[in-house]
Enzyme design. Structure first.
Site, PDB file in Angstrom:
ATOM      1  N   GLY A  60     -60.316  10.957 -24.040  1.00 59.21           N
ATOM      2  CA  GLY A  60     -60.129  11.698 -25.291  1.00 59.21           C
ATOM      3  C   GLY A  60     -59.006  11.077 -26.089  1.00 59.21           C
ATOM      4  O   GLY A  60     -58.208  10.313 -25.551  1.00 59.21           O
ATOM      5  N   CYS A  87     -59.551   8.118 -17.739  1.00 59.17           N
ATOM      6  CA  CYS A  87     -58.552   7.943 -18.798  1.00 59.17           C
ATOM      7  C   CYS A  87     -57.822   9.272 -19.069  1.00 59.17           C
ATOM      8  O   CYS A  87     -57.043   9.714 -18.232  1.00 59.17           O
ATOM      9  CB  CYS A  87     -59.214   7.374 -20.053  1.00 59.17           C
ATOM     10  SG  CYS A  87     -58.033   6.751 -21.238  1.00 59.17           S
ATOM     11  N   TYR A  88     -58.091   9.948 -20.179  1.00 55.49           N
ATOM     12  CA  TYR A  88     -57.448  11.245 -20.435  1.00 55.49           C
ATOM     13  C   TYR A  88     -57.686  12.190 -19.250  1.00 55.49           C
ATOM     14  O   TYR A  88     -56.796  12.936 -18.845  1.00 55.49           O
ATOM     15  CB  TYR A  88     -58.020  11.849 -21.713  1.00 55.49           C
ATOM     16  CG  TYR A  88     -57.385  13.158 -22.131  1.00 55.49           C
ATOM     17  CD1 TYR A  88     -56.287  13.176 -22.979  1.00 55.49           C
ATOM     18  CD2 TYR A  88     -57.883  14.380 -21.666  1.00 55.49           C
ATOM     19  CE1 TYR A  88     -55.693  14.376 -23.349  1.00 55.49           C
ATOM     20  CE2 TYR A  88     -57.300  15.584 -22.032  1.00 55.49           C
ATOM     21  CZ  TYR A  88     -56.211  15.577 -22.883  1.00 55.49           C
ATOM     22  OH  TYR A  88     -55.626  16.766 -23.244  1.00 55.49           O
ATOM     23  N   HIS A 174     -62.369   2.423 -18.042  1.00 56.69           N
ATOM     24  CA  HIS A 174     -63.609   3.109 -18.406  1.00 56.69           C
ATOM     25  C   HIS A 174     -64.792   2.547 -17.624  1.00 56.69           C
ATOM     26  O   HIS A 174     -65.332   1.505 -17.990  1.00 56.69           O
ATOM     27  CB  HIS A 174     -63.868   2.987 -19.910  1.00 56.69           C
ATOM     28  CG  HIS A 174     -62.944   3.847 -20.707  1.00 56.69           C
ATOM     29  ND1 HIS A 174     -63.260   5.128 -21.094  1.00 56.69           N
ATOM     30  CD2 HIS A 174     -61.679   3.627 -21.135  1.00 56.69           C
ATOM     31  CE1 HIS A 174     -62.244   5.649 -21.749  1.00 56.69           C
ATOM     32  NE2 HIS A 174     -61.266   4.765 -21.790  1.00 56.69           N
ATOM     33  N   GLU A 176     -67.734   3.562 -17.633  1.00 53.86           N
ATOM     34  CA  GLU A 176     -69.004   3.733 -18.352  1.00 53.86           C
ATOM     35  C   GLU A 176     -69.321   2.588 -19.300  1.00 53.86           C
ATOM     36  O   GLU A 176     -70.443   2.470 -19.768  1.00 53.86           O
ATOM     37  CB  GLU A 176     -69.017   5.072 -19.110  1.00 53.86           C
ATOM     38  CG  GLU A 176     -68.141   5.155 -20.361  1.00 53.86           C
ATOM     39  CD  GLU A 176     -66.669   5.481 -20.073  1.00 53.86           C
ATOM     40  OE1 GLU A 176     -66.225   5.295 -18.916  1.00 53.86           O
ATOM     41  OE2 GLU A 176     -65.966   5.888 -21.011  1.00 53.86           O
ATOM     42  N   ASP A 232     -89.228   8.560 -32.198  1.00 54.82           N
ATOM     43  CA  ASP A 232     -88.465   9.784 -31.943  1.00 54.82           C
ATOM     44  C   ASP A 232     -89.266  11.040 -32.291  1.00 54.82           C
ATOM     45  O   ASP A 232     -89.396  11.957 -31.479  1.00 54.82           O
ATOM     46  CB  ASP A 232     -87.150   9.792 -32.738  1.00 54.82           C
ATOM     47  CG  ASP A 232     -86.354   8.521 -32.532  1.00 54.82           C
ATOM     48  OD1 ASP A 232     -86.595   7.847 -31.513  1.00 54.82           O
ATOM     49  OD2 ASP A 232     -85.509   8.200 -33.381  1.00 54.82           O
ATOM     50  N   LYS A 371     -81.934   6.068 -27.337  1.00 58.74           N
ATOM     51  CA  LYS A 371     -83.253   5.561 -27.752  1.00 58.74           C
ATOM     52  C   LYS A 371     -84.087   5.028 -26.580  1.00 58.74           C
ATOM     53  O   LYS A 371     -85.278   5.305 -26.480  1.00 58.74           O
ATOM     54  CB  LYS A 371     -83.051   4.445 -28.775  1.00 58.74           C
ATOM     55  CG  LYS A 371     -84.313   3.993 -29.428  1.00 58.74           C
ATOM     56  CD  LYS A 371     -84.264   4.369 -30.880  1.00 58.74           C
ATOM     57  CE  LYS A 371     -85.556   4.220 -31.598  1.00 58.74           C
ATOM     58  NZ  LYS A 371     -85.515   5.039 -32.824  1.00 58.74           N
TER      59      LYS A 371
END
Ligand code: XMP
Length: 515
Positions: A60, A87-88, A174, A176, A232, A371
């Protein structure tokens, strides 16, 4: 939430407002574990009800030392569930445990080498040294009691901490993002080893879950869905049809600004193959009339948007009382428009404003997906490959690829040239590798010679880009022989064209579309 089958093990990501918190949830799903993002202040009773097998605290933008910094209730840490702070999230775990968090001597942004210093379940199969990605000003200065340091950055800052007795883990980097080379391994270790989850989730499970959710939301209400030809809206419509059958009617407004054969393909797939009730509105003439004499790009978008809403409304009204509108909003659309805890970047410029003008409740079954996840779901639902893998196409269609006034003649030229370009791109095996590839018609003419005759005709510009999310893009380095074939065929096969040029600009500072 109650729509998810009871036996699915889930991981909750609590969102502290990192720009890409949803990416964490998505990576967890890539590890074949069901995951969803909830606000950081989700009441602990609700978390308890969801029985998560693990909780991840996201990054964050704030400092845990700020007054009013987002916090979790300490009771979340009493649920007996493994926690991974990123992290945060790591700083929060440390602060709540009584450790010290403060400014680093050296803020670390971007690539930083990670050194694993102690053996840890979190770092199983992760080398002692590897590239990682960081973005932080604060750092843990003093581990809380019960915690031990298991990794440091190349600058000596604490990069990972753990309290294995309580199954609390925290990382400063991170996992991710792709730049953290062993990030997925760290997540897998957390999920499989620490949370003891068996990986069984697939994107196809989303079908079951969303079908149940849609049923719950709409009851026996009547629903409409606007089809655009894109993947979509097609996937959103099919999921809804699977959930409630003929309570759904699809409306496909053909504004005459589609690519070649697009209208026919949508009609064939939906009415012909899936038997979804479909209203195919042939509105080409009214859009062309409305666009007469309009050459300013923003004016074009405005006219098309308004005409679209009007046409859609007229058709919807004929269906009697309609309660819900299905939209194929993706997570990337949500993040561009700002989530509750993340900063707003820009408003998404979709065809629409529909929900504001009309009194419908929204059904958005793809809101948490990216997507490529939507494409997997589309394939699973049996959508034709040509629709599943169709490159993105803007709502205002070919109108914003014709510079200057949109006329029937210019549309014909552009549509034919675009079809040739796409045909060659497909044959060369580039279609899926490119984010978008299309023809642009600048409204100018130049001199050429064909046979022994002077010509005075349009040029066509080839636009082909690579991108992950359309926020940035690079011009594609297409092979010369492919470019040559495209150029030769367009000039020979499309009357009214005597020249082909290539757009070699990236975004920024250009944009993908010309208008
Ligand atoms: P730009 O041109 O801004 O486009 O780089 C980024 C992406 O958005 C698509 N695009 C649109 N999509 N309605 C849409 O649904 C629109 O008005 C619109 N304008 C641009 C564009 O094709 C690219 O993928």
């Amino acid at each position: 939430m109650s729509a998810i089958p009871e036996n699915v093990q889930r991981v909750i990501v609590l969102d502290f407002g990192a720009q890409y918190s949803q990416l964490i949830a998505r990576r967890v799903r890539e590890c074949r574990v069901y995951s969803e993002l909830l606000p950081y202040d989700t009441p602990v009773e609700k978390l308890r009800e969801l029985e998560p097998a693990g909780i991840i605290l996201s990054g964050g933008p704030r400092s845990v030392n700020d007054s009013g910094a987002p916090m979790i209730s300490p009771e979340v840490l009493e649920l007996g569930v493994p926690v991974l702070g990123i992290c945060y999230g790591l700083q929060l775990l440390s602060k709540l445990g009584g450790g010290g968090v403060g400014r680093t001597a050296k803020a670390e942004y971007g690539g930083v080498r990670l050194h694993v210093t102690e053996s840890s379940a979190l770092f199983s199969d992760v080398p002692r040294e590897s590239p990682s990605w960081m973005s932080h000003g604060d750092t843990v200065l003093e581990p809380a009691s019960g915690y031990r340091v298991t990794a440091r950055t190349e600058h000596g800052a604490i990069a990972a901490l753990e309290n294995p007795q309580r199954r609390f883990y925290g990382v400063q980097f991170h996992p991710e993002v792709r730049h953290t080379e062993y990030g997925m391994q760290v997540l897998k270790n957390f999920l499989y080893e620490i949370c003891d989850i068996v990986p069984t989730w697939t994107p196809a499970n989303i079908i079951e879950e969303q079908v149940a959710r849609i049923r719950e939301q709409v009851g026996d209400g009547k629903i409409i869905c606007g089809l655009s030809g894109g993947v979509d809206s097609a996937v959103a419509a099919l999921l809804t049809y699977k959930a409630v059958g003929d309570q759904l009617t699809c409306i496909f407004v053909d504004h005459g600004l589609m690519r070649k054969d697009e209208g026919r393909e949508v009609e064939e797939a939906f009415r012909g193959h899936f038997h979804v009730p479909l209203v195919h509105v042939q509105a080409q003439e009214r859009f062309l009339r409305r666009l007469q004499g309009v050459s300013d790009p923003e004016e074009k978008r405005k006219h098309i948007g308004e005409e679209f809403i009007r046409t859609f409304e007229e058709e919807a009204r004929q269906l009697g009382q309609v309660d819900f509108l299905v939209q194929g909003t993706l997570y990337s659309d949500v993040i561009e428009s700002g989530t509750r805890d993340a900063a707003k970047i820009k408003s998404h410029h979709n065809v629409g404003g529909l929900p504001e003008l009309m009194d419908f409740d929204l059904v958005e079954p793809l809101r948490m997906l990216f997507k490529d996840e939507v494409r997997v779901v589309g394939e699973e639902l049996g959508l034709p490959e040509a629709m599943v893998w169709r490159q993105p196409f803007p709502g205002p269609g070919l109108a914003i690829r014709i510079i200057g006034e949109v006329t029937e003649e210019r549309l014909r030229v552009l549509r034919e040239a675009d079809a040739v370009l796409l045909d060659e791109v497909r044959r060369a095996g580039f279609y899926r590798k490119l984010w978008q590839s299309f023809a642009v018609l600048p409204g100018i003419r130049s001199v050429g010679v064909m046979g022994d005759e002077r010509t005075y005709a349009y040029p066509i510009v080839i636009r082909a880009v690579t991108s992950d999310d359309a926020m940035t893009a690079d011009w594609a380095r297409l092979p010369y022989d492919l470019l040559e074939r495209i150029s030769n065929r367009i000039i020979n096969e499309v009357p009214g064209v005597n020249r082909v040029a290539l757009d070699i600009s990236s975004k920024p500072p250009s944009t993908i579309e010309w208008e």
